[in-house]
Structures are given as C-alpha cells and as structure tokens.
Design a protein around this motif. Structure first.
Motif, PDB file in Angstrom:
ATOM      1  N   ARG A  73       0.838  -0.997  -0.010  1.00  0.00           N
ATOM      2  CA  ARG A  73       0.095  -0.091   0.027  1.00  0.00           C
ATOM      3  C   ARG A  73       0.805   1.336   0.106  1.00  0.00           C
ATOM      4  O   ARG A  73       1.930   1.013   0.774  1.00  0.00           O
ATOM      5  CB  ARG A  73      -0.604  -0.229   1.242  1.00  0.00           C
ATOM      6  CG  ARG A  73      -1.851   0.892   1.424  1.00  0.00           C
ATOM      7  CD  ARG A  73      -2.453   0.575   2.780  1.00  0.00           C
ATOM      8  NE  ARG A  73      -3.446   1.742   3.064  1.00  0.00           N
ATOM      9  CZ  ARG A  73      -4.729   1.895   2.707  1.00  0.00           C
ATOM     10  NH1 ARG A  73      -5.289   0.697   2.357  1.00  0.00           N
ATOM     11  NH2 ARG A  73      -5.423   3.014   3.117  1.00  0.00           N
ATOM     12  N   SER A  83      -7.522   4.803  -7.895  1.00  0.00           N
ATOM     13  CA  SER A  83      -7.291   3.557  -8.119  1.00  0.00           C
ATOM     14  C   SER A  83      -6.192   3.150  -9.094  1.00  0.00           C
ATOM     15  O   SER A  83      -5.586   2.510  -9.050  1.00  0.00           O
ATOM     16  CB  SER A  83      -8.530   2.607  -8.428  1.00  0.00           C
ATOM     17  OG  SER A  83      -9.040   3.295  -9.414  1.00  0.00           O
ATOM     18  N   GLY A 106      -5.999  -4.708  -1.917  1.00  0.00           N
ATOM     19  CA  GLY A 106      -6.590  -4.379  -0.913  1.00  0.00           C
ATOM     20  C   GLY A 106      -7.152  -2.790  -0.986  1.00  0.00           C
ATOM     21  O   GLY A 106      -8.000  -2.033  -1.041  1.00  0.00           O
ATOM     22  N   HIS A 107      -5.790  -1.964  -1.293  1.00  0.00           N
ATOM     23  CA  HIS A 107      -6.042  -0.491  -1.347  1.00  0.00           C
ATOM     24  C   HIS A 107      -6.569  -0.236  -2.669  1.00  0.00           C
ATOM     25  O   HIS A 107      -7.235   0.683  -2.900  1.00  0.00           O
ATOM     26  CB  HIS A 107      -4.270  -0.058  -1.460  1.00  0.00           C
ATOM     27  CG  HIS A 107      -4.225   1.488  -1.401  1.00  0.00           C
ATOM     28  ND1 HIS A 107      -3.183   2.226  -1.903  1.00  0.00           N
ATOM     29  CD2 HIS A 107      -5.146   2.344  -0.856  1.00  0.00           C
ATOM     30  CE1 HIS A 107      -3.358   3.534  -1.571  1.00  0.00           C
ATOM     31  NE2 HIS A 107      -4.463   3.493  -1.091  1.00  0.00           N
ATOM     32  N   GLU A 131     -10.254  -0.620  -2.275  1.00  0.00           N
ATOM     33  CA  GLU A 131     -10.802   0.613  -1.407  1.00  0.00           C
ATOM     34  C   GLU A 131     -10.916   1.783  -2.210  1.00  0.00           C
ATOM     35  O   GLU A 131     -11.998   2.379  -2.020  1.00  0.00           O
ATOM     36  CB  GLU A 131      -9.791   0.617  -0.418  1.00  0.00           C
ATOM     37  CG  GLU A 131      -9.921   1.335   0.830  1.00  0.00           C
ATOM     38  CD  GLU A 131      -8.713   1.555   1.792  1.00  0.00           C
ATOM     39  OE1 GLU A 131      -8.155   0.599   2.201  1.00  0.00           O
ATOM     40  OE2 GLU A 131      -8.316   2.540   1.920  1.00  0.00           O
ATOM     41  N   GLN A 146     -14.548   3.897  -3.541  1.00  0.00           N
ATOM     42  CA  GLN A 146     -14.738   5.167  -3.509  1.00  0.00           C
ATOM     43  C   GLN A 146     -14.977   6.217  -4.567  1.00  0.00           C
ATOM     44  O   GLN A 146     -15.449   7.319  -4.463  1.00  0.00           O
ATOM     45  CB  GLN A 146     -13.507   5.871  -2.583  1.00  0.00           C
ATOM     46  CG  GLN A 146     -13.580   5.676  -1.143  1.00  0.00           C
ATOM     47  CD  GLN A 146     -11.999   5.894  -0.556  1.00  0.00           C
ATOM     48  OE1 GLN A 146     -11.311   6.562  -0.963  1.00  0.00           O
ATOM     49  NE2 GLN A 146     -11.678   5.201   0.562  1.00  0.00           N
TER      50      GLN A 146
END
Ligand SMILES: NC(=O)c1ccc[n+]([C@@H]2O[C@H](COP(=O)([O-])OP(=O)(O)OC[C@H]3O[C@@H](n4cnc5c(N)ncnc54)[C@H](OP(=O)(O)O)[C@@H]3O)[C@@H](O)[C@H]2O)c1
Length: 346
Positions: free
Chosen positions: A205, A212, A337-338, A341, A345
């Motif tokens: 991360r 993204s 995962g980042h 996430e 958004q």
C-alpha cells in the motif's frame, strides 16, 4: 523510543512516506528534505499523516536540486542520523539520451553529496542509504538466473555503459552509488558510518496514492497487472518485499546496536528457502482473499507473468533486526486491498 533528529530524503515516494510514518511513530524528530513547498504540503495534507497526530515532530527543508554541490549542507545541520532514500526509479519513459542525467547523476551525486555534507558536521553518526538488489548483481545475471546465492556482501563492478534499456541504466545508477559510497567511506574515514539497505521489488500500500488507477504504477503494478488481467511484458525476477518491512528496516537501522558499514537485504523468502516470490501466485491469493471482487469481475485475474528465480539471502537481516519478512500473500493483500478500497470510493 528516541527523540534524535533524523534527516529523511524521498518522503514523497512509496517507500519514503512509509519510512517517515514509522520514524515518527518511533518517536524520532524528522527533518524531511523535499524538492518544493508543494511537495511538503502533499505530506501535511495527507489523511494518514494527519491521523497520526505527530506534526510537532516534523519539519521540512527545501532542497530543489540534490545534484548541486553542498545541496544538503543546511539540511544536515544538528542532525543525528540521515535516511537517504531519494533516488530516481525506472518509470518506463526514460530515453537513452536521458539515462545519465535523469537516473545515474542524481543517484550518485545525491548520495556522495549527502556524505560530503555530513562530513562538515560533528553530529551525524549514521547514514542509512537505500540501495537495491540491482546494485549487487550484474544486470545480465539479474535477468538470467545466476547460479549463486546473492548475499548482503555481494558486489558487482560498476558498469561503464552504454546501456541498452532503462532497467540496465537504473541498475547502473544503484551499482555506481553503492560502489562510490564504499570507496568514499574507505578514503575519507568519516566520524559516521553507513548502513546500506537492499530491497528487492517493493510491494505494498502507498498511502500517498488516492486514485485506483495510480495504484497500478511502480513496482506495485507487477502483481496488480496480473490480477487485472494483463500479461507481464517480460519475465521478472522472482523477488519481492513488503513496503512496511523495508520502511521498518530503515528506521531500525538507526539503532546503534545495528553494526555500521554493513549491508542488509530486505526480501521475502518462504521459510527455510531462497525461493523468493512466484509472481503468478497473486491469482490464487486474490481468489482466497478477495473472492467477491473476483466474482464480480473487478479482478479478472487472468494475466500471466513469468518469474525468474534469483536466490537472495535475507537471513542476516532477520537475525539482526529481529523480524520475519511478510509473505507475498501479505504484500498482495496490501496492494490489491488498497486498489479495491479506492475503486469503491470512485
Ligand atoms: N520500488 C522498488 O521496488 C525499489 C527496490 C529497491 C530499491 N528501491 C529504492 O528505493 C528508493 C525509493 O523508491 P520508491 O519505490 O519509493 O520510488 P518513488 O515512489 O519514485 O519515490 C522516489 C523518491 O525519491 C525522490 N526523487 C527521485 N528523483 C529525485 C531527484 N532527482 N531529486 C530529488 N528527489 C528525487 C522523489 O521525490 P519527488 O516526489 O520530488 O519526485 C521521491 O520522494 C529509491 O532509492 C529506489 O532506488 C526501490
């Protein structure tokens, strides 16, 4: 917990920002060298930095051009330690005409310039320098499975060039910076010592990234491209390390119990082996860690990548620093995962 003052360069990058966070968490006062005030503002406005609530420990100094003689003279004043991370990395866009000026000169002059500036102080006791696996093996071996184990003490001759591709020129920048540093230290015998940290491919991360699409850059792109369904353009050495482990090693290396004038490899190996990373395993890891995203097609998970085995001995680091390197599964979880996430958004 130490309140010593540490000068850190490269804090606006993937590794440097994480290192800054760890240094502040460890209690150090940090002077961060950045190229401009707007770069400092990027750190100050970062949500993770703000949530840490350690801004009283941090100051900035603007060093617009690290290749200028005496560039770090002001920055090192009253400093106890330095962590020198700033150095250009290969971005796939450097033309052969730019190899020297964009990659090699800043890596070498930035590092030697830092040593010269520190020599003018009587406070600096240790300089931790970010080197690389590519600084320790000839470029041809790096891409072609050498039949030896690369150890912390492994060195290679400084390549003369010309360089046929950007990776070779980047490797030359790190080889030259390492070899010139060791030569300088032997000649000058300064009051400080140096610790070289040698990461392999850094994965994890990057909290400075807020979109993204921007996660798919630098070395994080290597596993991410595979799970996003893109084939790797070329075989890639099978070596990787979690960004947190690399950052942590830089901060732990400030401790005087860690011997100076030594090199430390930071790179993951499965327990008891030198097998490194099989990049393709990212597809299995995301099936088990992010099954919903795979099922929804957010991770097409059908890219292909070939790993070139390269045996890299991390044992001295684990013994000296007292941590186990996080697995490739943890690295993939962190970066994918980042990505998911940020995607959620948008
Ligand atoms: N990524 C890897 O897998 C890997 C592996 C082994 C070693 N390393 C080493 O780790 C260090 C950090 O890499 P990274 O992946 O974090 O790269 P990064 O995200 O591109 O960060 C590079 C940092 O260095 C600074 N920098 C680059 N060129 C500069 C120049 N000419 N003058 C002043 N500052 C400059 C950047 O500042 P700006 O924001 O101002 O551009 C940034 O803070 C480098 O020394 C690299 O060689 C990286």
């Amino acid at each position: 917990m130490s309140s010593d003052l540490v000068l850190i360069t490269g804090v606006t990058g993937h590794l440097g920002f994480r290192t800054l966070i760890f240094a502040l968490q460890a209690g150090y006062r940090v002077r961060a060298a950045v190229r401009s005030q707007s770069k400092a503002n990027t750190i100050l406005s970062n949500p993770m930095f703000k949530a840490l609530n350690r801004s009283s420990q941090l100051s900035f100094i603007i060093v617009p051009d690290l290749t200028v003689a005496g560039a770090y003279d002001e920055a090192v004043k009253a400093v106890n330690h330095v962590i020198h991370i700033a150095s250009p990395i290969a971005n796939g866009q450097t033309t052969p005409e730019e190899f020297q000026e964009r990659l090699i000169t800043p890596a070498v002059k930035g590092t030697i310039g830092m040593l010269e500036s520190a020599l003018k102080t009587d406070t600096v006791s240790r300089i931790v320098i970010t080197s690389s696996v590519v600084a320790q093996v000839p470029a041809a071996d790096f891409m072609g499975k050498p039949d030896y184990v690369v150890e912390a003490s492994t060195r290679t001759a400084t390549p003369a060039g010309p360089f046929t591709n950007e990776l070779e020129a980047y490797a030359a920048s790190k080889v030259t910076a390492l070899n010139e540093t060791e030569k300088w230290m032997a000649t000058q015998q300064p009051q400080f010592n140096v610790v070289h940290i040698h990461p392999s491919y850094i994965i994890g991360r990057d909290d400075l990234v807020t979109k993204s699409q921007n996660v798919i850059t630098g070395t994080n792109a290597v596993p991410l491209r595979v799970v996003l369904g893109n084939d790797a353009p070329y075989p890639t050495p099978g070596l990787s390390v979690h960004n947190d482990d690399v950052a942590r090693a830089h901060v732990l290396a400030l401790d005087s119990t860690v011997p100076g004038n030594e090199s430390f490899i930071v790179s993951y190996n499965p327990e008891g082996t030198f097998d490194g990373t099989t990049w393709q395993d990212a597809t299995e890891i995301v099936v088990s860690e992010f099954p919903e995203a795979v099922a929804k097609g957010l991770l097409p998970n059908n890219g292909k990548i070939q790993s070139i085995p390269l045996r890299y001995d991390n044992r001295k680091t684990e013994e000296t620093f007292g941590f186990k390197h996080q697995s490739y599964a943890e690295q993939v979880k962190s970066v994918v995962g980042h990505y998911l996430e940020l995607l959620a958004q948008e």
